[in-house]
Design a protein around this motif. Structure first.
Motif, short mmCIF file in Angstrom:
data_model
loop_
_atom_site.label_atom_id
_atom_site.label_comp_id
_atom_site.label_asym_id
_atom_site.label_seq_id
_atom_site.Cartn_x
_atom_site.Cartn_y
_atom_site.Cartn_z
N LEU A 196 25.70 56.88 12.34
CA LEU A 196 26.23 55.51 12.32
C LEU A 196 25.44 54.60 13.25
O LEU A 196 25.16 53.44 12.92
CB LEU A 196 27.71 55.52 12.71
CG LEU A 196 28.45 54.19 12.61
CD1 LEU A 196 28.48 53.69 11.18
CD2 LEU A 196 29.88 54.34 13.13
N LYS A 215 23.76 47.59 17.42
CA LYS A 215 24.73 47.64 16.32
C LYS A 215 25.95 46.76 16.62
O LYS A 215 26.46 46.06 15.73
CB LYS A 215 25.19 49.08 16.09
CG LYS A 215 24.18 49.96 15.38
CD LYS A 215 24.26 49.74 13.88
CE LYS A 215 23.41 50.74 13.14
NZ LYS A 215 23.52 50.57 11.68
N TYR A 219 27.40 43.57 14.33
CA TYR A 219 28.70 43.55 13.65
C TYR A 219 29.81 42.86 14.44
O TYR A 219 30.96 42.91 14.03
CB TYR A 219 29.13 44.98 13.32
CG TYR A 219 28.26 45.64 12.27
CD1 TYR A 219 28.22 45.17 10.97
CD2 TYR A 219 27.46 46.74 12.60
CE1 TYR A 219 27.42 45.77 10.01
CE2 TYR A 219 26.66 47.35 11.65
CZ TYR A 219 26.64 46.86 10.36
OH TYR A 219 25.84 47.45 9.41
N ASN A 224 29.11 38.03 13.22
CA ASN A 224 29.05 38.43 11.81
C ASN A 224 30.34 38.03 11.10
O ASN A 224 31.43 38.50 11.47
CB ASN A 224 28.84 39.95 11.73
CG ASN A 224 28.48 40.41 10.33
OD1 ASN A 224 28.95 39.87 9.34
ND2 ASN A 224 27.66 41.43 10.25
N ASP A 228 33.82 42.86 6.19
CA ASP A 228 33.94 44.20 6.76
C ASP A 228 33.36 44.30 8.18
O ASP A 228 33.22 45.39 8.72
CB ASP A 228 33.25 45.23 5.87
CG ASP A 228 31.75 44.98 5.74
OD1 ASP A 228 31.32 43.84 6.05
OD2 ASP A 228 31.02 45.90 5.34
N ALA A 229 33.03 43.16 8.79
CA ALA A 229 32.39 43.17 10.11
C ALA A 229 33.30 43.80 11.17
O ALA A 229 32.85 44.61 11.98
CB ALA A 229 32.01 41.76 10.52
N GLU A 231 35.75 45.96 10.81
CA GLU A 231 35.87 47.41 10.59
C GLU A 231 34.60 48.13 11.05
O GLU A 231 34.67 49.17 11.71
CB GLU A 231 36.12 47.69 9.11
CG GLU A 231 36.32 49.17 8.79
CD GLU A 231 36.52 49.43 7.31
OE1 GLU A 231 36.53 50.61 6.93
OE2 GLU A 231 36.65 48.46 6.54
N LYS A 232 33.44 47.57 10.72
CA LYS A 232 32.17 48.17 11.13
C LYS A 232 32.04 48.17 12.65
O LYS A 232 31.57 49.14 13.26
CB LYS A 232 31.00 47.39 10.52
CG LYS A 232 30.83 47.58 9.03
CD LYS A 232 30.14 48.90 8.73
CE LYS A 232 29.78 49.01 7.26
NZ LYS A 232 29.16 50.31 6.94
N PHE A 233 32.45 47.06 13.27
CA PHE A 233 32.38 46.93 14.73
C PHE A 233 33.25 48.00 15.39
O PHE A 233 32.85 48.62 16.38
CB PHE A 233 32.85 45.53 15.13
CG PHE A 233 32.76 45.25 16.61
CD1 PHE A 233 31.53 45.11 17.23
CD2 PHE A 233 33.91 45.13 17.37
CE1 PHE A 233 31.45 44.84 18.59
CE2 PHE A 233 33.84 44.87 18.73
CZ PHE A 233 32.61 44.72 19.34
N GLN A 234 34.44 48.23 14.82
CA GLN A 234 35.34 49.26 15.34
C GLN A 234 34.72 50.65 15.19
O GLN A 234 34.80 51.48 16.11
CB GLN A 234 36.68 49.20 14.61
CG GLN A 234 37.73 50.19 15.10
CD GLN A 234 38.14 49.95 16.53
OE1 GLN A 234 38.13 48.82 17.00
NE2 GLN A 234 38.47 51.02 17.25
N GLN A 235 34.11 50.92 14.05
CA GLN A 235 33.47 52.21 13.82
C GLN A 235 32.32 52.45 14.80
O GLN A 235 32.15 53.57 15.32
CB GLN A 235 32.95 52.28 12.38
CG GLN A 235 34.04 52.37 11.33
CD GLN A 235 33.49 52.27 9.91
OE1 GLN A 235 32.29 52.05 9.71
NE2 GLN A 235 34.36 52.41 8.93
N VAL A 236 31.54 51.41 15.06
CA VAL A 236 30.42 51.51 16.01
C VAL A 236 30.95 51.82 17.41
O VAL A 236 30.41 52.66 18.12
CB VAL A 236 29.60 50.20 16.01
CG1 VAL A 236 28.66 50.14 17.21
CG2 VAL A 236 28.82 50.07 14.72
#
Length: 255
Positions: A196, A215, A219, A224, A228-229, A231-236
């Motif tokens: 990721l 990253k 995000y 951004n 989905d920014a 969600e992506k930020f949380q995943q990162v």
């Protein structure tokens, strides 16, 4: 002149206090509303989970289709999904406005009353200070989550090793509690986290931190605006929290 300044300062101080009280009241009300709406939404999800088959049959039939196509039903569902998200963002914005505005006014009031120097010369500098404070809070929360992740996996491996030693010392006797070797799950999570962040599995903490910052900046919801920014930020963030020093060393010892 001093008397006029003091009167003006006290008036300004009173205005700042009034703004603070009003915004605190609004924040408390919105927080309560968001909490109630979220609780109702969670309760509905639990209700569906308890009677999953019944609800599935209900919505699969003509009545279910009619309900789902009903504008009132659709608006209600959308409200319970969107309201907590927007409410949380609105609360954050109100806290930001409260801090920046009141700190600015309190500083000016102190200058007029006691002659104290301003903390900052411009209004924008108070905004920057608030953002720095929020970044510091996020950093501390992130470090706490990293330490928690590390302790979690340490405990899982400790339990597994204790179980294995117990099995060897009590050969032939069954265990009342079943333990699963966490190695494969740990490796999978570690490699997914590296993928990721787009770093190699053997990278050190410095390289991981550089990749994370890149990253996170890409995000960050403030930069951004894609759907989905967040969600992506949380995943990162979750990937970075997992890739702590302890977990890096643990992975290297496993492979």
């Amino acid at each position: 002149m001093n008397i006029i300044n003091k009167i003006a300062g006290k008036t300004l101080y009173g205005i700042a206090r009034l703004i603070s009280i009003v915004l605190d009241t609004i924040i408390a009300l919105v927080e309560t509303m968001v909490m109630i709406i979220s609780s109702i939404a969670r309760g509905f999800v639990v209700l569906i989970g308890m009677g999953g088959c019944l609800f599935l049959l209900l919505f699969a039939g003509p009545l279910g289709v009619a309900l789902l196509l009903n504008p009132t039903v659709l608006l209600t569902i959308a409200f319970f999904i969107i309201a907590p998200i927007l409410g949380t963002k609105f609360i954050s914005y109100l806290k930001y406005i409260r801090y920046v505005t009141t700190e600015y006014l309190f500083d000016r009031a102190s200058y007029l009353i006691d002659g104290k120097s301003y903390q900052f010369e411009t209004f924008d500098e108070y905004k920057k200070k608030y953002k720095r404070m929020q970044d510091e809070k996020r950093r501390k929360r992130q470090e706490e989550n990293r330490a928690r992740q590390e302790r979690k996996w340490e405990e899982r491996f400790r339990q597994w090793n204790t179980h294995q030693n117990s099995q060897r010392s009590n050969w032939g006797y069954g265990s009342e509690q079943a333990y699963v070797n966490p190695t494969n799950e740990f490796k999978t999570k570690y490699e997914k986290s590296c993928n990721l962040l787009e770093v190699g599995y053997s990278e050190d903490q410095y390289q991981i931190k550089l990749a994370y910052r890149k990253k996170a900046k890409r995000y960050h919801p403030d930069i951004n605006k894609s759907p989905d920014a967040t969600e992506k930020f949380q995943q990162v963030n979750e990937a970075y929290e997992f890739l702590s020093d302890g977990n890096i060393e643990r992975y290297k010892s496993i492979v």
